[in-house]
Design a protein around this motif. Structure first.
Motif, PDB file in Angstrom:
ATOM      1  N   SER A  76      19.165  -5.162 -40.734  1.00  0.00           N
ATOM      2  CA  SER A  76      20.252  -5.120 -39.756  1.00  0.00           C
ATOM      3  C   SER A  76      20.096  -6.290 -38.794  1.00  0.00           C
ATOM      4  N   GLY A  77      21.096  -6.514 -37.970  1.00  0.00           N
ATOM      5  CA  GLY A  77      21.031  -7.625 -37.023  1.00  0.00           C
ATOM      6  C   GLY A  77      21.117  -8.974 -37.704  1.00  0.00           C
ATOM      7  N   ALA A  78      21.934  -9.067 -38.785  1.00  0.00           N
ATOM      8  CA  ALA A  78      22.011 -10.298 -39.581  1.00  0.00           C
ATOM      9  C   ALA A  78      23.243 -11.138 -39.254  1.00  0.00           C
ATOM     10  N   LYS A  79      23.763 -10.996 -38.064  1.00  0.00           N
ATOM     11  CA  LYS A  79      24.956 -11.743 -37.653  1.00  0.00           C
ATOM     12  C   LYS A  79      24.760 -13.248 -37.800  1.00  0.00           C
ATOM     13  N   TYR A  80      23.576 -13.734 -37.464  1.00  0.00           N
ATOM     14  CA  TYR A  80      23.273 -15.166 -37.553  1.00  0.00           C
ATOM     15  C   TYR A  80      22.199 -15.450 -38.608  1.00  0.00           C
ATOM     16  N   TYR A  93      12.985 -17.213 -44.438  1.00  0.00           N
ATOM     17  CA  TYR A  93      13.076 -17.227 -42.986  1.00  0.00           C
ATOM     18  C   TYR A  93      14.534 -16.973 -42.592  1.00  0.00           C
ATOM     19  N   TYR A  94      14.725 -16.321 -41.457  1.00  0.00           N
ATOM     20  CA  TYR A  94      16.085 -16.008 -41.034  1.00  0.00           C
ATOM     21  C   TYR A  94      16.128 -15.778 -39.529  1.00  0.00           C
ATOM     22  N   THR A  95      17.334 -15.767 -38.983  1.00  0.00           N
ATOM     23  CA  THR A  95      17.546 -15.461 -37.569  1.00  0.00           C
ATOM     24  C   THR A  95      17.925 -13.995 -37.435  1.00  0.00           C
ATOM     25  N   TRP A  96      17.186 -13.288 -36.596  1.00  0.00           N
ATOM     26  CA  TRP A  96      17.411 -11.855 -36.398  1.00  0.00           C
ATOM     27  C   TRP A  96      17.954 -11.608 -34.994  1.00  0.00           C
ATOM     28  N   LEU A  97      18.817 -10.594 -34.895  1.00  0.00           N
ATOM     29  CA  LEU A  97      19.444 -10.243 -33.627  1.00  0.00           C
ATOM     30  C   LEU A  97      19.284  -8.747 -33.400  1.00  0.00           C
ATOM     31  N   PRO A  98      18.935  -8.303 -32.196  1.00  0.00           N
ATOM     32  CA  PRO A  98      18.829  -6.862 -31.951  1.00  0.00           C
ATOM     33  C   PRO A  98      20.190  -6.188 -32.027  1.00  0.00           C
ATOM     34  N   ALA A  99      20.186  -4.887 -32.199  1.00  0.00           N
ATOM     35  CA  ALA A  99      21.424  -4.118 -32.342  1.00  0.00           C
ATOM     36  C   ALA A  99      22.320  -4.312 -31.130  1.00  0.00           C
ATOM     37  N   SER A 100      23.632  -4.212 -31.371  1.00  0.00           N
ATOM     38  CA  SER A 100      24.603  -4.526 -30.326  1.00  0.00           C
ATOM     39  C   SER A 100      24.488  -3.609 -29.118  1.00  0.00           C
ATOM     40  N   GLY A 101      23.998  -2.386 -29.292  1.00  0.00           N
ATOM     41  CA  GLY A 101      23.899  -1.476 -28.161  1.00  0.00           C
ATOM     42  C   GLY A 101      22.634  -1.625 -27.342  1.00  0.00           C
ATOM     43  N   ASP A 102      21.699  -2.460 -27.813  1.00  0.00           N
ATOM     44  CA  ASP A 102      20.403  -2.567 -27.145  1.00  0.00           C
ATOM     45  C   ASP A 102      20.407  -3.509 -25.943  1.00  0.00           C
ATOM     46  N   VAL A 103      21.286  -4.499 -25.942  1.00  0.00           N
ATOM     47  CA  VAL A 103      21.361  -5.464 -24.847  1.00  0.00           C
ATOM     48  C   VAL A 103      22.837  -5.717 -24.537  1.00  0.00           C
ATOM     49  N   PRO A 104      23.151  -6.211 -23.344  1.00  0.00           N
ATOM     50  CA  PRO A 104      24.553  -6.536 -23.035  1.00  0.00           C
ATOM     51  C   PRO A 104      25.135  -7.517 -24.039  1.00  0.00           C
ATOM     52  N   VAL A 105      26.405  -7.299 -24.396  1.00  0.00           N
ATOM     53  CA  VAL A 105      27.044  -8.117 -25.435  1.00  0.00           C
ATOM     54  C   VAL A 105      26.971  -9.600 -25.108  1.00  0.00           C
ATOM     55  N   ALA A 106      27.281  -9.958 -23.876  1.00  0.00           N
ATOM     56  CA  ALA A 106      27.310 -11.370 -23.495  1.00  0.00           C
ATOM     57  C   ALA A 106      25.934 -12.028 -23.571  1.00  0.00           C
ATOM     58  N   ASP A 107      24.858 -11.222 -23.482  1.00  0.00           N
ATOM     59  CA  ASP A 107      23.496 -11.774 -23.481  1.00  0.00           C
ATOM     60  C   ASP A 107      22.861 -11.834 -24.863  1.00  0.00           C
ATOM     61  N   ARG A 108      23.472 -11.200 -25.865  1.00  0.00           N
ATOM     62  CA  ARG A 108      22.813 -11.024 -27.173  1.00  0.00           C
ATOM     63  C   ARG A 108      22.340 -12.309 -27.830  1.00  0.00           C
ATOM     64  N   PRO A 109      23.140 -13.389 -27.831  1.00  0.00           N
ATOM     65  CA  PRO A 109      22.638 -14.600 -28.511  1.00  0.00           C
ATOM     66  C   PRO A 109      21.282 -15.060 -28.001  1.00  0.00           C
ATOM     67  N   GLY A 110      20.999 -14.821 -26.725  1.00  0.00           N
ATOM     68  CA  GLY A 110      19.707 -15.217 -26.166  1.00  0.00           C
ATOM     69  C   GLY A 110      18.554 -14.358 -26.617  1.00  0.00           C
ATOM     70  N   TYR A 111      18.845 -13.258 -27.327  1.00  0.00           N
ATOM     71  CA  TYR A 111      17.807 -12.372 -27.843  1.00  0.00           C
ATOM     72  C   TYR A 111      17.520 -12.611 -29.329  1.00  0.00           C
ATOM     73  N   SER A 112      18.178 -13.578 -29.931  1.00  0.00           N
ATOM     74  CA  SER A 112      17.902 -13.863 -31.340  1.00  0.00           C
ATOM     75  C   SER A 112      16.520 -14.479 -31.484  1.00  0.00           C
ATOM     76  N   GLU A 113      15.880 -14.217 -32.621  1.00  0.00           N
ATOM     77  CA  GLU A 113      14.556 -14.771 -32.886  1.00  0.00           C
ATOM     78  C   GLU A 113      14.430 -15.106 -34.363  1.00  0.00           C
ATOM     79  N   ILE A 114      13.471 -15.964 -34.690  1.00  0.00           N
ATOM     80  CA  ILE A 114      13.236 -16.366 -36.072  1.00  0.00           C
ATOM     81  C   ILE A 114      12.157 -15.459 -36.666  1.00  0.00           C
ATOM     82  N   ARG A 115      12.439 -14.920 -37.845  1.00  0.00           N
ATOM     83  CA  ARG A 115      11.487 -14.068 -38.537  1.00  0.00           C
ATOM     84  C   ARG A 115      11.297 -14.528 -39.979  1.00  0.00           C
ATOM     85  N   ARG A 116      10.194 -14.074 -40.574  1.00  0.00           N
ATOM     86  CA  ARG A 116       9.921 -14.325 -41.996  1.00  0.00           C
ATOM     87  C   ARG A 116       9.863 -12.985 -42.708  1.00  0.00           C
ATOM     88  N   HIS A 117      10.693 -12.860 -43.751  1.00  0.00           N
ATOM     89  CA  HIS A 117      10.724 -11.614 -44.515  1.00  0.00           C
ATOM     90  C   HIS A 117      10.102 -11.834 -45.888  1.00  0.00           C
TER      91      HIS A 117
END
Length: 617
Positions: A76-80, A93-117
């Protein structure tokens, strides 16, 4: 079928097989296929599914040998996300984003992180490669070299500049602990990123420069496409062992063409660029010497070029205003192309004429514009004309095929597309002159295009309509509020129109580098001066308006469409309608259902035929 089906084949001449058929994924058509990302050996395909063609996505993994999806590899969190695979297909490797309800919508892009699956392991155990930046005005994404050695970390600052860090995955480098004082709340964004990058074994390649970069690693060198010191871009090379900017070497200089992309295919550099807002394709050797100018079928658009660094053949997609989509193979050694696949449509496009004209904007800037119409029309000032525009985010509006436009042309309509400042057709300087404090230039260019069409005898205000979507919706909203006398009808799709509060909703915060923010007093003055919602005046005679919105648009909040339509309905002193159409099961890019798409275009063309009084409609 209501939705497009993705196919695959074994090798170039193998039998076509269904990869993913989104028609089978939901009874009501609410599940949409996003992107597909095959491993290099083609045995595994990561792909994303979205609800109602919105941006939010979940990533899945399909094994082509078994024809099955993994029950474990569901992210989940595969928007980017946009996975970049390791050579053996063991991980990506991919960019992961937390669920939409976990942080304010306007702030979400700043919560993206790089992960290795790692394939076959629970996503909850994915290693964090790089943490969140804390700034919604940045985008993070990874890119892995084809040989799997070099991992590049991109930090994109809006559409204006990027930082590039790299890590040698073959080196014996272990992440170190961050300094005790390195807390995200205590450091500015740039220092936080740099501190984390160095602690995790990354080295700076290009950081803190107001320019864009993209990098391809091959043969022990980094090939860098950049507009650093070259607004129309140039190609440089760097040694990974000595990556300092002063040691870079230019191998393909800037020219009067805008370079859009560089791919390493068959041991050569394949350059995709623009001349006069149409595609050109060049082949160079790895030292930059120009080998071939690839002949294209028409004045049109090469969307993508695919190929492997050690394979002799590339594949490119092509279309133009009069050429339906085609795929051509390219022998990079000879520069010769051959038609590989095409869509045959029962339409005779030889009846239509495409011209490139130039006009002067209000400040004297020379602007180009493609104009398409039937060959038999007369320049009598009475042709129904649709003027389309975008003008932003460094996006180039190039000649491409759209069957929907042919309906308009067949009825004697004229279609015009100017290359407004803010776009990327003529390089970064062209983009810069249409963003931020210079945004009014875009609207002036568009209004001047309308005046040129009238002066040249194509049309008159009573027969002139304008259309735009997203940032183009802002464009037509600004045009109709600044010059309501110039247009008879407006189609405004999924727009942003309240430029004072846009950054508080949807993905708005990510666009601040392009527009500016009302949080800054000087920028507020600029935004307020052109914000279409704030320019609506009671008693003004506004053109007819068809507002196009989408019920699942999670990029540009539909509040813009609703507020503006209501304001026009309240304010306009004309007897022309202000209508709002809400498309069901649709995201920012519309629905991916054939029936919904047909109905949408039917309503738009009916609206224009009605308002411009075409053929007695």
């Amino acid at each position: 079928r209501e939705k497009a089906v993705a196919y695959w084949r074994e090798g170039e001449h193998g039998e076509e097989r269904v990869l993913i058929d989104p028609n089978t994924l939901s009874d009501d058509g609410s599940v949409s296929l996003g992107g597909t990302f095959p491993s290099h050996d083609g045995r595994l395909v990561a792909y994303t599914l979205k609800a109602n063609n919105a941006d939010e996505a979940t990533l899945y993994l399909r094994d082509l040998d078994r024809g099955e999806d993994s029950a474990i590899d569901v992210i989940s969190g595969a928007k980017y996300a946009y996975p970049t695979w390791e050579p053996g297909g063991r991980a990506f490797y991919y960019t992961w984003l937390p669920a939409s309800g976990d942080v304010p919508v306007a702030d979400r892009p700043g919560y993206s992180e790089i992960r290795r699956h790692v394939v076959g392991t629970p996503p909850a155990t994915d290693a964090q490669v790089f943490p969140r930046t804390g700034s919604a005005r940045t985008f993070l994404w990874p890119s892995l070299s084809r040989d799997g050695r070099w991992l590049f970390l991109y930090v994109q600052h809006g559409w204006n500049s990027s930082d590039v860090w790299f890590r040698d995955l073959q080196a014996d480098v272990s992440p170190t602990d961050l300094p005790a004082a390195a807390r995200i709340d205590d450091l500015d964004t740039a220092r936080w990123i740099a501190t984390n990058a160095r602690a995790r074994g990354f080295r700076a390649l290009a950081v803190g420069v107001d320019a864009n970069y993209s990098v391809e690693a091959h043969g022990g060198r980094f090939y860098i496409l950049t507009n650093d010191g070259a607004p129309r871009y140039r190609v440089m090379v760097a040694d990974p062992a000595a990556p300092e900017r002063a040691a870079w070497k230019e191998i393909i200089p800037e020219s009067d063409e805008t370079i859009e992309a560089v791919d390493i295919i068959g041991g050569r550099l394949v350059l995709r660029g623009l001349r006069a807002a149409a595609s050109v394709l060049r082949v160079h050797d790895l030292d930059g010497a120009r080998l071939h100018d690839v002949a294209l079928p028409d004045v049109g658009t090469v969307d993508v070029v695919h190929g492997e660094p050690d394979a002799p053949t590339a594949y490119l997609s092509f279309s133009s205003y009069t050429t339906p989509p085609e795929v051509h193979s390219l022998d990079v050694a000879s520069g010769e192309t051959a038609l590989w696949s095409r869509v045959d449509l029962p339409i005779d496009t030889s009846r239509f004429k495409v011209t490139l004209e130039h006009y002067r904007s209000h400040d004297g800037t020379r602007v180009s514009m493609f104009i398409v119409h039937r060959k038999d029309i007369a320049l009598n000032g009475d042709n129904p004309t649709l003027l389309y525009g975008y003008g932003g985010f460094n996006v180039s509006m190039t000649p491409s095929y759209a069957s929907s436009i042919l309906i308009w042309l067949e009825r004697g309509g004229v279609y015009a597309l100017p290359h407004l400042r803010g776009g990327g057709e003529y390089g970064e300087a062209w983009h810069y002159s249409g963003r931020g404090p210079h945004k009014q230039n875009v609207f002036d260019d568009f209004i001047a295009a309308a005046e040129h069409l009238i002066a040249r005898g194509y049309t008159r205000p009573e027969r002139l309509a304008i259309r735009g979507g997203s940032n183009g919706g802002l464009l037509v909203g600004a045009a109709m509020t600044q010059r309501p006398d110039l247009f008879r009808a407006v189609i405004c799709a999924v727009p942003l129109l309240d430029m004072v509060r846009y950054h508080l909703f949807g993905s708005g915060e990510t666009w601040v580098p392009e527009y500016g923010s009302a949080d800054d007093a000087e920028q507020l003055a600029t935004l307020l001066a052109y914000s279409p919602y704030h320019r609506v005046k009671r008693g003004q005679r506004y053109p007819a308006l068809l507002m196009m919105a989408a019920d699942s648009d999670d990029r540009v909040d539909p509040l813009h469409a609703r507020k503006f339509t209501a304001a026009i309905q309240w304010a306009s002193a004309s007897d022309r309608p202000a209508l709002m159409r809400v498309e069901r099961q649709a995201g920012h890019g519309g629905a991916d259902l054939v029936k919904e798409t047909v109905e949408s275009y039917a309503d738009q063309w009916a609206f224009l035929l009605w308002q411009l009084e075409v053929g007695g409609q």
